[in-house]
Design a protein around this motif. Structure first.
Motif, PDB file in Angstrom:
ATOM      1  N   VAL A 241       0.840  -1.196   0.000  1.00  0.00           N
ATOM      2  CA  VAL A 241       0.000   0.000   0.000  1.00  0.00           C
ATOM      3  C   VAL A 241       0.878   1.250   0.000  1.00  0.00           C
ATOM      4  O   VAL A 241       0.776   2.097  -0.890  1.00  0.00           O
ATOM      5  CB  VAL A 241      -0.945   0.018   1.206  1.00  0.00           C
ATOM      6  N   THR A 242       1.749   1.358   0.998  1.00  0.00           N
ATOM      7  CA  THR A 242       2.576   2.550   1.125  1.00  0.00           C
ATOM      8  C   THR A 242       3.699   2.289   2.119  1.00  0.00           C
ATOM      9  O   THR A 242       3.641   1.348   2.915  1.00  0.00           O
ATOM     10  CB  THR A 242       1.728   3.756   1.583  1.00  0.00           C
TER      11      THR A 242
ATOM     12  N   THR B 128      10.554  10.650   2.824  1.00  0.00           N
ATOM     13  CA  THR B 128      10.258   9.980   1.553  1.00  0.00           C
ATOM     14  C   THR B 128       9.139   8.973   1.753  1.00  0.00           C
ATOM     15  O   THR B 128       9.135   8.248   2.742  1.00  0.00           O
ATOM     16  CB  THR B 128      11.498   9.264   1.001  1.00  0.00           C
ATOM     17  N   THR B 129       8.224   8.968   0.797  1.00  0.00           N
ATOM     18  CA  THR B 129       7.124   8.005   0.831  1.00  0.00           C
ATOM     19  C   THR B 129       6.940   7.398  -0.555  1.00  0.00           C
ATOM     20  O   THR B 129       7.249   8.016  -1.580  1.00  0.00           O
ATOM     21  CB  THR B 129       5.802   8.670   1.248  1.00  0.00           C
ATOM     22  N   TYR B 130       6.438   6.184  -0.564  1.00  0.00           N
ATOM     23  CA  TYR B 130       6.026   5.524  -1.811  1.00  0.00           C
ATOM     24  C   TYR B 130       4.579   5.081  -1.630  1.00  0.00           C
ATOM     25  O   TYR B 130       4.174   4.707  -0.529  1.00  0.00           O
ATOM     26  CB  TYR B 130       6.863   4.279  -2.093  1.00  0.00           C
ATOM     27  N   TYR B 131       3.827   5.079  -2.734  1.00  0.00           N
ATOM     28  CA  TYR B 131       2.440   4.618  -2.710  1.00  0.00           C
ATOM     29  C   TYR B 131       2.173   3.689  -3.882  1.00  0.00           C
ATOM     30  O   TYR B 131       2.722   3.864  -4.977  1.00  0.00           O
ATOM     31  CB  TYR B 131       1.472   5.800  -2.817  1.00  0.00           C
ATOM     32  N   ALA B 132       1.299   2.740  -3.654  1.00  0.00           N
ATOM     33  CA  ALA B 132       0.789   1.942  -4.754  1.00  0.00           C
ATOM     34  C   ALA B 132      -0.107   2.827  -5.618  1.00  0.00           C
ATOM     35  O   ALA B 132      -0.791   3.727  -5.110  1.00  0.00           O
ATOM     36  CB  ALA B 132      -0.010   0.761  -4.219  1.00  0.00           C
ATOM     37  N   ASP B 133      -0.125   2.564  -6.906  1.00  0.00           N
ATOM     38  CA  ASP B 133      -0.944   3.379  -7.807  1.00  0.00           C
ATOM     39  C   ASP B 133      -2.424   3.338  -7.414  1.00  0.00           C
ATOM     40  O   ASP B 133      -3.150   4.318  -7.590  1.00  0.00           O
ATOM     41  CB  ASP B 133      -0.788   2.883  -9.243  1.00  0.00           C
ATOM     42  N   SER B 134      -2.857   2.220  -6.875  1.00  0.00           N
ATOM     43  CA  SER B 134      -4.269   2.044  -6.546  1.00  0.00           C
ATOM     44  C   SER B 134      -4.743   2.948  -5.408  1.00  0.00           C
ATOM     45  O   SER B 134      -5.961   3.155  -5.250  1.00  0.00           O
ATOM     46  CB  SER B 134      -4.547   0.587  -6.190  1.00  0.00           C
ATOM     47  N   VAL B 135      -3.814   3.483  -4.617  1.00  0.00           N
ATOM     48  CA  VAL B 135      -4.212   4.317  -3.483  1.00  0.00           C
ATOM     49  C   VAL B 135      -3.679   5.742  -3.590  1.00  0.00           C
ATOM     50  O   VAL B 135      -4.028   6.596  -2.762  1.00  0.00           O
ATOM     51  CB  VAL B 135      -3.759   3.699  -2.141  1.00  0.00           C
ATOM     52  N   LYS B 136      -2.854   5.993  -4.584  1.00  0.00           N
ATOM     53  CA  LYS B 136      -2.234   7.313  -4.725  1.00  0.00           C
ATOM     54  C   LYS B 136      -3.308   8.382  -4.858  1.00  0.00           C
ATOM     55  O   LYS B 136      -4.253   8.250  -5.638  1.00  0.00           O
ATOM     56  CB  LYS B 136      -1.317   7.306  -5.942  1.00  0.00           C
TER      57      LYS B 136
ATOM     58  N   ILE C 227       0.325   8.461   4.183  1.00  0.00           N
ATOM     59  CA  ILE C 227       1.059   7.885   5.308  1.00  0.00           C
ATOM     60  C   ILE C 227       1.825   9.000   6.001  1.00  0.00           C
ATOM     61  O   ILE C 227       2.340   9.921   5.361  1.00  0.00           O
ATOM     62  CB  ILE C 227       2.005   6.753   4.846  1.00  0.00           C
ATOM     63  N   SER C 228       1.897   8.917   7.319  1.00  0.00           N
ATOM     64  CA  SER C 228       2.665   9.883   8.100  1.00  0.00           C
ATOM     65  C   SER C 228       3.157   9.186   9.362  1.00  0.00           C
ATOM     66  O   SER C 228       2.726   8.071   9.665  1.00  0.00           O
ATOM     67  CB  SER C 228       1.821  11.106   8.453  1.00  0.00           C
ATOM     68  N   ARG C 229       4.055   9.848  10.077  1.00  0.00           N
ATOM     69  CA  ARG C 229       4.563   9.230  11.297  1.00  0.00           C
ATOM     70  C   ARG C 229       4.882  10.299  12.319  1.00  0.00           C
ATOM     71  O   ARG C 229       5.195  11.445  11.965  1.00  0.00           O
ATOM     72  CB  ARG C 229       5.772   8.353  11.019  1.00  0.00           C
ATOM     73  N   ASP C 230       4.793   9.900  13.572  1.00  0.00           N
ATOM     74  CA  ASP C 230       5.161  10.756  14.688  1.00  0.00           C
ATOM     75  C   ASP C 230       6.138   9.959  15.537  1.00  0.00           C
ATOM     76  O   ASP C 230       5.737   9.083  16.312  1.00  0.00           O
ATOM     77  CB  ASP C 230       3.916  11.148  15.490  1.00  0.00           C
ATOM     78  N   ASN C 231       7.421  10.247  15.372  1.00  0.00           N
ATOM     79  CA  ASN C 231       8.431   9.469  16.075  1.00  0.00           C
ATOM     80  C   ASN C 231       8.418   9.724  17.579  1.00  0.00           C
ATOM     81  O   ASN C 231       8.932   8.908  18.346  1.00  0.00           O
ATOM     82  CB  ASN C 231       9.814   9.743  15.490  1.00  0.00           C
ATOM     83  N   THR C 232       7.832  10.830  18.005  1.00  0.00           N
ATOM     84  CA  THR C 232       7.733  11.086  19.447  1.00  0.00           C
ATOM     85  C   THR C 232       6.703  10.165  20.097  1.00  0.00           C
ATOM     86  O   THR C 232       6.743   9.941  21.305  1.00  0.00           O
ATOM     87  CB  THR C 232       7.347  12.538  19.729  1.00  0.00           C
TER      88      THR C 232
ATOM     89  N   SER D 275     -11.836   8.669   0.552  1.00  0.00           N
ATOM     90  CA  SER D 275     -12.506   8.207  -0.676  1.00  0.00           C
ATOM     91  C   SER D 275     -12.412   6.695  -0.806  1.00  0.00           C
ATOM     92  O   SER D 275     -12.068   6.163  -1.861  1.00  0.00           O
ATOM     93  CB  SER D 275     -11.885   8.884  -1.900  1.00  0.00           C
ATOM     94  N   LEU D 276     -12.744   6.017   0.263  1.00  0.00           N
ATOM     95  CA  LEU D 276     -12.606   4.566   0.276  1.00  0.00           C
ATOM     96  C   LEU D 276     -13.557   3.901  -0.696  1.00  0.00           C
ATOM     97  O   LEU D 276     -14.675   4.379  -0.931  1.00  0.00           O
ATOM     98  CB  LEU D 276     -12.836   4.039   1.697  1.00  0.00           C
TER      99      LEU D 276
END
Length: 127
Positions: free
Chosen positions: A48-49, A57-65, A70-75, A85-86
């Motif tokens: 998926v991603t 840097t992020t990568y996404y599958a074409d089907s979900v782009k 995707i995001s992250r909180d390292n804290t 838009s599911l």
């Protein structure tokens, strides 16, 4: 040893949104690249991603782009998957995974690149 636990799955109507979370415990979260895969019944696990440990840097599958982010909180040792838009075809078990190595999209799209997996959280999209 890093362990990851997913949450946030559920039942939603087509066009709706969900946010999945993946929280890691154990060794430090930083330095670990985090990915999301999904698997529908009778199908192979699908990329998926993925996001680098820095979030740069992020990568996404074409089907979900354009629909998923995707995001992250390292804290908080947490990575998120915002799904908008599911569609019914997004219905699957969603898995969080940890990789200690970074590579191309082709590399990061393969499950064997990942070293640690969560148990998954179910997402069901009704039409």
């Amino acid at each position: 040893q890093v362990q990851v636990v997913e949450s946030g799955g559920g039942l939603v109507q087509a066009g709706g949104s969900l946010r999945l979370s993946c929280t890691a415990s154990g060794r430090p979260f930083s330095g670990r690249h985090m990915g999301w895969f999904r698997q529908a019944p009778g199908k192979e696990r699908e990329f998926v991603t993925v996001i680098t440990w820095s979030g740069g840097t992020t990568y996404y599958a074409d089907s979900v782009k354009g629909r998923f982010t995707i995001s992250r909180d390292n804290t908080k040792n947490t990575v998120y998957l915002q799904m908008n838009s599911l569609k019914p075809e997004d219905t699957a078990m969603y898995y969080c995974a940890v990789s200690f190595r970074w590579g191309t999209l082709a590399t990061m799209s393969t499950p064997v690149q990942y070293d640690i997996w969560g148990q998954g959280t179910q997402v069901t999209v009704s039409s």
